[in-house]
Motif scaffolding. Sequence first.
Motif, PDB file in Angstrom:
ATOM      1  N   TYR A  43       0.866  -1.175   0.000  1.00 49.27           N
ATOM      2  CA  TYR A  43       0.000   0.000   0.000  1.00 49.27           C
ATOM      3  C   TYR A  43       0.904   1.226   0.000  1.00 49.27           C
ATOM      4  O   TYR A  43       1.878   1.280   0.749  1.00 49.27           O
ATOM      5  CB  TYR A  43      -0.900  -0.011   1.245  1.00 49.27           C
ATOM      6  CG  TYR A  43      -1.719   1.240   1.390  1.00 49.27           C
ATOM      7  CD1 TYR A  43      -2.842   1.438   0.603  1.00 49.27           C
ATOM      8  CD2 TYR A  43      -1.356   2.224   2.301  1.00 49.27           C
ATOM      9  CE1 TYR A  43      -3.596   2.585   0.726  1.00 49.27           C
ATOM     10  CE2 TYR A  43      -2.107   3.378   2.427  1.00 49.27           C
ATOM     11  CZ  TYR A  43      -3.228   3.556   1.636  1.00 49.27           C
ATOM     12  OH  TYR A  43      -3.961   4.698   1.762  1.00 49.27           O
TER      13      TYR A  43
ATOM     14  N   SER B 274       1.454   5.009   0.895  1.00 47.75           N
ATOM     15  CA  SER B 274       0.967   6.098   1.736  1.00 47.75           C
ATOM     16  C   SER B 274       1.811   7.334   1.460  1.00 47.75           C
ATOM     17  O   SER B 274       3.044   7.257   1.443  1.00 47.75           O
ATOM     18  CB  SER B 274       1.080   5.717   3.219  1.00 47.75           C
ATOM     19  OG  SER B 274       0.749   6.814   4.027  1.00 47.75           O
TER      20      SER B 274
ATOM     21  N   VAL C 250       4.803   6.232   7.606  1.00 48.72           N
ATOM     22  CA  VAL C 250       4.078   5.355   8.523  1.00 48.72           C
ATOM     23  C   VAL C 250       4.928   5.148   9.763  1.00 48.72           C
ATOM     24  O   VAL C 250       6.097   4.783   9.674  1.00 48.72           O
ATOM     25  CB  VAL C 250       3.736   4.012   7.850  1.00 48.72           C
ATOM     26  CG1 VAL C 250       3.090   3.069   8.826  1.00 48.72           C
ATOM     27  CG2 VAL C 250       2.830   4.258   6.665  1.00 48.72           C
TER      28      VAL C 250
ATOM     29  N   THR D 125       0.254   5.247  13.709  1.00 46.89           N
ATOM     30  CA  THR D 125      -0.474   5.657  12.509  1.00 46.89           C
ATOM     31  C   THR D 125      -1.701   4.766  12.340  1.00 46.89           C
ATOM     32  O   THR D 125      -1.618   3.548  12.489  1.00 46.89           O
ATOM     33  CB  THR D 125       0.417   5.524  11.253  1.00 46.89           C
ATOM     34  OG1 THR D 125       1.543   6.377  11.388  1.00 46.89           O
ATOM     35  CG2 THR D 125      -0.337   5.866   9.988  1.00 46.89           C
TER      36      THR D 125
ATOM     37  N   LEU E 205      -4.202   3.241   9.759  1.00 48.25           N
ATOM     38  CA  LEU E 205      -4.292   2.974   8.331  1.00 48.25           C
ATOM     39  C   LEU E 205      -5.741   3.049   7.869  1.00 48.25           C
ATOM     40  O   LEU E 205      -6.668   2.838   8.659  1.00 48.25           O
ATOM     41  CB  LEU E 205      -3.709   1.595   8.017  1.00 48.25           C
ATOM     42  CG  LEU E 205      -2.225   1.426   8.354  1.00 48.25           C
ATOM     43  CD1 LEU E 205      -1.790  -0.008   8.095  1.00 48.25           C
ATOM     44  CD2 LEU E 205      -1.377   2.399   7.568  1.00 48.25           C
TER      45      LEU E 205
ATOM     46  N   VAL F 223      -6.237  -1.199   1.840  1.00 48.74           N
ATOM     47  CA  VAL F 223      -5.168  -1.935   2.517  1.00 48.74           C
ATOM     48  C   VAL F 223      -5.659  -3.362   2.761  1.00 48.74           C
ATOM     49  O   VAL F 223      -6.776  -3.553   3.237  1.00 48.74           O
ATOM     50  CB  VAL F 223      -4.787  -1.283   3.867  1.00 48.74           C
ATOM     51  CG1 VAL F 223      -3.661  -2.053   4.532  1.00 48.74           C
ATOM     52  CG2 VAL F 223      -4.401   0.177   3.670  1.00 48.74           C
TER      53      VAL F 223
ATOM     54  N   TYR G 283      -5.223  -6.719   4.879  1.00 47.90           N
ATOM     55  CA  TYR G 283      -4.677  -7.167   6.155  1.00 47.90           C
ATOM     56  C   TYR G 283      -4.703  -8.689   6.209  1.00 47.90           C
ATOM     57  O   TYR G 283      -5.639  -9.319   5.730  1.00 47.90           O
ATOM     58  CB  TYR G 283      -5.509  -6.611   7.311  1.00 47.90           C
ATOM     59  CG  TYR G 283      -5.546  -5.103   7.341  1.00 47.90           C
ATOM     60  CD1 TYR G 283      -4.521  -4.376   7.924  1.00 47.90           C
ATOM     61  CD2 TYR G 283      -6.603  -4.397   6.783  1.00 47.90           C
ATOM     62  CE1 TYR G 283      -4.539  -2.992   7.948  1.00 47.90           C
ATOM     63  CE2 TYR G 283      -6.638  -3.018   6.799  1.00 47.90           C
ATOM     64  CZ  TYR G 283      -5.606  -2.321   7.379  1.00 47.90           C
ATOM     65  OH  TYR G 283      -5.628  -0.950   7.398  1.00 47.90           O
TER      66      TYR G 283
ATOM     67  N   VAL H 169       3.213  -1.559   3.922  1.00 51.42           N
ATOM     68  CA  VAL H 169       2.967  -0.154   3.605  1.00 51.42           C
ATOM     69  C   VAL H 169       4.305   0.476   3.226  1.00 51.42           C
ATOM     70  O   VAL H 169       5.274   0.359   3.982  1.00 51.42           O
ATOM     71  CB  VAL H 169       2.355   0.595   4.809  1.00 51.42           C
ATOM     72  CG1 VAL H 169       2.114   2.056   4.470  1.00 51.42           C
ATOM     73  CG2 VAL H 169       1.071  -0.071   5.276  1.00 51.42           C
TER      74      VAL H 169
ATOM     75  N   VAL I  45      -0.508  -4.559  12.821  1.00 54.70           N
ATOM     76  CA  VAL I  45      -1.651  -3.672  13.016  1.00 54.70           C
ATOM     77  C   VAL I  45      -2.626  -4.277  14.017  1.00 54.70           C
ATOM     78  O   VAL I  45      -2.902  -5.482  13.988  1.00 54.70           O
ATOM     79  CB  VAL I  45      -2.364  -3.451  11.654  1.00 54.70           C
ATOM     80  CG1 VAL I  45      -3.582  -2.576  11.798  1.00 54.70           C
ATOM     81  CG2 VAL I  45      -1.396  -2.883  10.631  1.00 54.70           C
TER      82      VAL I  45
ATOM     83  N   ARG J  17      -7.020  -0.497  13.353  1.00 54.38           N
ATOM     84  CA  ARG J  17      -6.114  -0.392  12.201  1.00 54.38           C
ATOM     85  C   ARG J  17      -4.883   0.457  12.533  1.00 54.38           C
ATOM     86  O   ARG J  17      -4.228   1.004  11.672  1.00 54.38           O
ATOM     87  CB  ARG J  17      -6.833   0.156  10.965  1.00 54.38           C
ATOM     88  CG  ARG J  17      -7.992  -0.699  10.488  1.00 54.38           C
ATOM     89  CD  ARG J  17      -8.682  -0.134   9.276  1.00 54.38           C
ATOM     90  NE  ARG J  17      -8.878   1.302   9.273  1.00 54.38           N
ATOM     91  CZ  ARG J  17      -9.865   1.952   9.911  1.00 54.38           C
ATOM     92  NH1 ARG J  17     -10.760   1.265  10.589  1.00 54.38           N
ATOM     93  NH2 ARG J  17      -9.965   3.271   9.855  1.00 54.38           N
TER      94      ARG J  17
END
Length: 75
Positions: A20, A22, A26, A30, A32, A37, A39, A56, A63, A68
Amino acid sequence: MINDDAAFRNYVMAQHMRSYRSAEPVEVGTVLPARGVVYHNVPAAYGAPGYRYTVVNNEAVIVEPRTRRVVEIIE
């Protein structure tokens, strides 16, 4: 949190997951986005039951699934 960061990073990278992107850096803490995204469950062998991982900006991150929120960056 993760038992063996190097082994876990190798595991994640061997999955050839799409990273992903960003625009923001990150960091731990953070949150998300809910969309865009993907997972995955952390395998039991790595010792983080109930957590998820994703990639990321080409970094594996752990996470907390409800929020998230990034709780660990695997380097």
